[in-house]
Write a protein that holds these residues in place. Structure first.
Motif, PDB file in Angstrom:
ATOM      1  N   PRO A  36      91.888  -6.732  59.902  1.00  0.00           N
ATOM      2  CA  PRO A  36      93.104  -7.295  61.375  1.00  0.00           C
ATOM      3  C   PRO A  36      94.331  -6.639  61.592  1.00  0.00           C
ATOM      4  N   GLN A  37      94.560  -6.928  62.352  1.00  0.00           N
ATOM      5  CA  GLN A  37      95.873  -6.681  62.888  1.00  0.00           C
ATOM      6  C   GLN A  37      96.685  -6.832  61.879  1.00  0.00           C
ATOM      7  N   LEU A  38      97.139  -7.701  61.509  1.00  0.00           N
ATOM      8  CA  LEU A  38      98.190  -8.314  60.733  1.00  0.00           C
ATOM      9  C   LEU A  38      98.408  -7.560  59.731  1.00  0.00           C
ATOM     10  N   VAL A  39      96.841  -7.034  58.897  1.00  0.00           N
ATOM     11  CA  VAL A  39      96.992  -6.818  57.450  1.00  0.00           C
ATOM     12  C   VAL A  39      97.652  -5.699  57.477  1.00  0.00           C
ATOM     13  N   ILE A  40      97.214  -4.774  58.739  1.00  0.00           N
ATOM     14  CA  ILE A  40      97.593  -3.064  59.438  1.00  0.00           C
ATOM     15  C   ILE A  40      99.164  -3.605  59.712  1.00  0.00           C
ATOM     16  N   ASP A  41      99.321  -4.625  60.602  1.00  0.00           N
ATOM     17  CA  ASP A  41     100.735  -4.467  60.540  1.00  0.00           C
ATOM     18  C   ASP A  41     101.486  -4.324  59.185  1.00  0.00           C
ATOM     19  N   ALA A  42     101.187  -5.674  58.332  1.00  0.00           N
ATOM     20  CA  ALA A  42     101.563  -5.334  56.997  1.00  0.00           C
ATOM     21  C   ALA A  42     102.186  -4.201  56.573  1.00  0.00           C
ATOM     22  N   ILE A  43     100.657  -3.609  55.762  1.00  0.00           N
ATOM     23  CA  ILE A  43     101.684  -2.089  55.892  1.00  0.00           C
ATOM     24  C   ILE A  43     102.024  -1.102  56.339  1.00  0.00           C
ATOM     25  N   GLU A 261     109.140   6.732  17.144  1.00  0.00           N
ATOM     26  CA  GLU A 261     108.500   6.402  16.135  1.00  0.00           C
ATOM     27  C   GLU A 261     107.570   4.662  16.046  1.00  0.00           C
ATOM     28  N   LYS A 262     107.480   4.209  17.400  1.00  0.00           N
ATOM     29  CA  LYS A 262     107.338   3.006  17.821  1.00  0.00           C
ATOM     30  C   LYS A 262     107.389   2.556  19.153  1.00  0.00           C
ATOM     31  N   THR A 263     106.136   1.507  19.274  1.00  0.00           N
ATOM     32  CA  THR A 263     106.341   0.887  21.250  1.00  0.00           C
ATOM     33  C   THR A 263     105.784  -0.139  20.985  1.00  0.00           C
ATOM     34  N   THR A 264     106.167  -0.945  21.232  1.00  0.00           N
ATOM     35  CA  THR A 264     106.104  -2.501  21.695  1.00  0.00           C
ATOM     36  C   THR A 264     106.036  -2.121  22.907  1.00  0.00           C
ATOM     37  N   TYR A 265     104.648  -3.428  23.575  1.00  0.00           N
ATOM     38  CA  TYR A 265     104.219  -3.841  24.571  1.00  0.00           C
ATOM     39  C   TYR A 265     105.059  -4.671  25.534  1.00  0.00           C
ATOM     40  N   ALA A 266     104.930  -4.653  26.820  1.00  0.00           N
ATOM     41  CA  ALA A 266     106.228  -5.790  27.693  1.00  0.00           C
ATOM     42  C   ALA A 266     104.650  -7.213  27.805  1.00  0.00           C
ATOM     43  N   ASP A 267     105.503  -8.187  27.978  1.00  0.00           N
ATOM     44  CA  ASP A 267     104.585  -9.359  27.839  1.00  0.00           C
ATOM     45  C   ASP A 267     103.384  -9.316  29.265  1.00  0.00           C
ATOM     46  N   LEU A 268     102.760 -10.101  29.330  1.00  0.00           N
ATOM     47  CA  LEU A 268     101.895 -10.439  30.739  1.00  0.00           C
ATOM     48  C   LEU A 268     102.373 -10.522  31.884  1.00  0.00           C
ATOM     49  N   PRO A 269     102.312 -10.283  33.283  1.00  0.00           N
ATOM     50  CA  PRO A 269     101.140  -9.222  33.607  1.00  0.00           C
ATOM     51  C   PRO A 269     101.881  -7.790  33.284  1.00  0.00           C
ATOM     52  N   HIS A 270     102.749  -7.286  32.949  1.00  0.00           N
ATOM     53  CA  HIS A 270     102.655  -5.760  32.766  1.00  0.00           C
ATOM     54  C   HIS A 270     101.991  -5.465  32.159  1.00  0.00           C
ATOM     55  N   LYS A 271     101.970  -5.777  31.248  1.00  0.00           N
ATOM     56  CA  LYS A 271     101.059  -4.995  29.539  1.00  0.00           C
ATOM     57  C   LYS A 271      99.698  -4.568  29.924  1.00  0.00           C
ATOM     58  N   PHE A 272      99.393  -4.778  31.388  1.00  0.00           N
ATOM     59  CA  PHE A 272      98.458  -3.890  32.034  1.00  0.00           C
ATOM     60  C   PHE A 272      98.422  -3.154  33.059  1.00  0.00           C
ATOM     61  N   GLU A 273      99.987  -3.560  33.635  1.00  0.00           N
ATOM     62  CA  GLU A 273     100.492  -2.349  34.988  1.00  0.00           C
ATOM     63  C   GLU A 273     100.918  -1.385  35.188  1.00  0.00           C
ATOM     64  N   ALA A 274      99.979  -0.551  33.925  1.00  0.00           N
ATOM     65  CA  ALA A 274     101.113   0.555  34.100  1.00  0.00           C
ATOM     66  C   ALA A 274     101.345   1.698  34.886  1.00  0.00           C
ATOM     67  N   GLY A 275     102.272   2.154  35.061  1.00  0.00           N
ATOM     68  CA  GLY A 275     102.957   3.353  36.199  1.00  0.00           C
ATOM     69  C   GLY A 275     103.072   2.465  37.077  1.00  0.00           C
ATOM     70  N   THR A 276     103.271   3.369  38.983  1.00  0.00           N
ATOM     71  CA  THR A 276     103.682   2.428  39.532  1.00  0.00           C
ATOM     72  C   THR A 276     102.509   2.148  40.759  1.00  0.00           C
ATOM     73  N   PRO A 277     102.233   0.920  40.996  1.00  0.00           N
ATOM     74  CA  PRO A 277     100.834   0.327  41.567  1.00  0.00           C
ATOM     75  C   PRO A 277     101.018   0.112  43.455  1.00  0.00           C
ATOM     76  N   ASN A 278     100.084   0.297  43.257  1.00  0.00           N
ATOM     77  CA  ASN A 278      99.923  -0.223  44.846  1.00  0.00           C
ATOM     78  C   ASN A 278     101.037  -0.391  45.683  1.00  0.00           C
ATOM     79  N   ILE A 279     101.952  -1.227  46.071  1.00  0.00           N
ATOM     80  CA  ILE A 279     102.551  -1.984  45.810  1.00  0.00           C
ATOM     81  C   ILE A 279     102.395  -2.551  47.515  1.00  0.00           C
ATOM     82  N   CYS A 280     101.768  -1.789  48.139  1.00  0.00           N
ATOM     83  CA  CYS A 280     102.181  -2.072  49.853  1.00  0.00           C
ATOM     84  C   CYS A 280     100.141  -2.333  49.814  1.00  0.00           C
ATOM     85  N   GLY A 281      99.761  -2.073  49.179  1.00  0.00           N
ATOM     86  CA  GLY A 281      97.808  -2.448  48.879  1.00  0.00           C
ATOM     87  C   GLY A 281      98.453  -4.070  48.055  1.00  0.00           C
ATOM     88  N   GLY A 282      98.711  -4.586  47.231  1.00  0.00           N
ATOM     89  CA  GLY A 282      99.026  -5.756  47.061  1.00  0.00           C
ATOM     90  C   GLY A 282      99.512  -7.358  47.942  1.00  0.00           C
TER      91      GLY A 282
END
Length: 405
Positions: A36-43, A261-282
């Protein structure tokens, strides 16, 4: 909001165009929905007014983009009745979510363990589990299907055992439109201690699943079949399960601390969201969910059910036409063939008349093998389709039959 089909269709600019000199009749919604146009406009709004990377910058644009992105996560949480926002993992789509879970279970499964899938699955619901079993030594078992295109639930019960660690089925078959009895599937799997992942890609444009009520462990879906953009989807996972699984990808955003020497991981949800996400898509996914809820899923289901019944009745009037997927519980997907005519040829002629359908095996070759056919013509209906468009489809199929037999 009253269901006004003319007003709804006016929301979709692509429905105003012509194809091959004919008004577009878009009946390939199981592959992707229109926007719909609303989604296109949001992008456009994102890239025009506040394009910036998220979770990192102290400047105003970054904060605004972050706020909008996280607001979209909250909209998704509320829509699916998910308990906690950090149980919503943004992905690139359903396939990404499935592979994320499969990768995690590679650290859990071993020799003697069993994974159950169904005979109604899309290839993306088969191949990752085959790869997982090859890697771990687990065994893949399959719930058989019936001639009506439904699952043999007695056979499913017999497959379950103490060795079953994961059950995976789609909510709705993309090839046949069958609505699977996922409540029963989830309940029985939990009785033997197995986790359950449900593929909701075909379901979420038609119905509004309540994930807490379902008590499902994982659920995946894509935005592009819910009037949202391509390249974005979600994985829902219960917090305890997401904490058990290792990260799927390494990189920025998914870390707490990094040293050589060692890496520790972020808490949820970022633990599974490596890199720049599809910001506009979300962000646009959140807009699409708002739009669908404004129309209302009760109204969507009612309209699509009427279209399904009407299209089924009219198509079956054509001599030599056979529909595959005849279970009583199904959504607005009709897969059919004309006797003695290849589905590709039917689809080609329909396209010349401006009618968009899908032909082939629909990434579900085991289903086609079961029916001993090369593929089907699939007409998949959405809430913005009309009975007049169904009439155009029926007339087009009749013309194709006259030309090809």
């Amino acid at each position: 909001m009253a269901f006004n089909i003319e007003s709804i269709r006016a929301d979709f600019p692509i429905l105003q165009r012509q194809v091959n000199g004919k008004p577009l009749v878009y009946l390939d919604n199981a592959a992707t929905s229109q926007k719909p146009q609303l989604v296109i406009d949001a992008i456009v709004d994102y890239y025009s007014n506040y394009n910036a990377n998220i979770h990192r910058g102290v400047h105003s644009l970054s904060q605004e983009a972050t706020d909008r992105y996280e607001e979209a996560r909250q909209k998704i949480r509320q829509h699916f009745n998910i308990a906690k926002a950090h149980e919503v993992i943004f992905t690139s789509g359903t396939t990404h979510g499935i592979n994320l879970v499969a990768n995690g279970f590679a650290t859990i499964l071993g020799q003697g363990d069993e994974v159950i899938v169904s005979a109604l699955e899309h290839h993306s619901n088969i191949v990752p589990w085959q790869m997982l079993c090859e890697k771990t030594g687990a065994e893949l078992k399959v719930i058989p299907m019936t001639q009506e295109g439904t699952l043999d639930m007695a056979a499913y019960s017999a497959l379950l055992s103490g060795n079953t660690k994961l059950v995976f089925v789609n909510h709705i078959s993309n090839a046949l439109g069958t609505i699977n009895p996922i409540e029963d599937i989830i309940f029985k799997a939990h009785q033997v201690g197995a986790a359950v992942l449900i593929d909701g890609a075909q379901a979420c444009s038609h119905i509004k699943p309540d994930l807490q009520a379902l008590n499902v462990d994982f659920y995946v879906t894509s935005a592009h079949k819910m009037c949202g953009p391509t390249g974005v989807g979600i994985l829902y996972g219960k917090e305890e399960w997401l904490n058990k699984l290792p990260p799927y990808q390494g990189g920025g955003e998914m870390i707490a601390e990094v040293s050589f020497e060692k890496t520790t991981y972020a808490d949820l949800p970022h633990k599974f969201e490596a890199g720049t996400p599809n910001i506009c898509g979300g962000i646009a996914f959140g807009t699409a969910i708002d739009y669908l809820n404004q129309i209302g899923f009760h109204a969507i289901e009612k309209h699509e059910h009427e279209l399904l019944e009407y299209a089924t009745k009219e198509l079956l009037k054509i001599e030599g036409l056979k529909i595959y997927g005849t279970g009583t519980e199904k959504t607005s997907v009709i897969s059919f063939n004309l006797e003695g005519i290849h589905p590709y040829d039917v689809g080609t002629i329909l396209d010349k008349m401006g009618i968009a359908v899908r032909t082939g095996h629909h990434c579900a070759q085991p289903i086609m093998t079961f029916f001993n056919i090369p593929g089907t013509v699939r007409a998949s209906l959405a809430f913005y389709n009309t009975k007049e468009e169904v009439d155009a489809l029926v007339a087009g199929v009749r013309k194709a039959q006259q030309m090809l037999r």
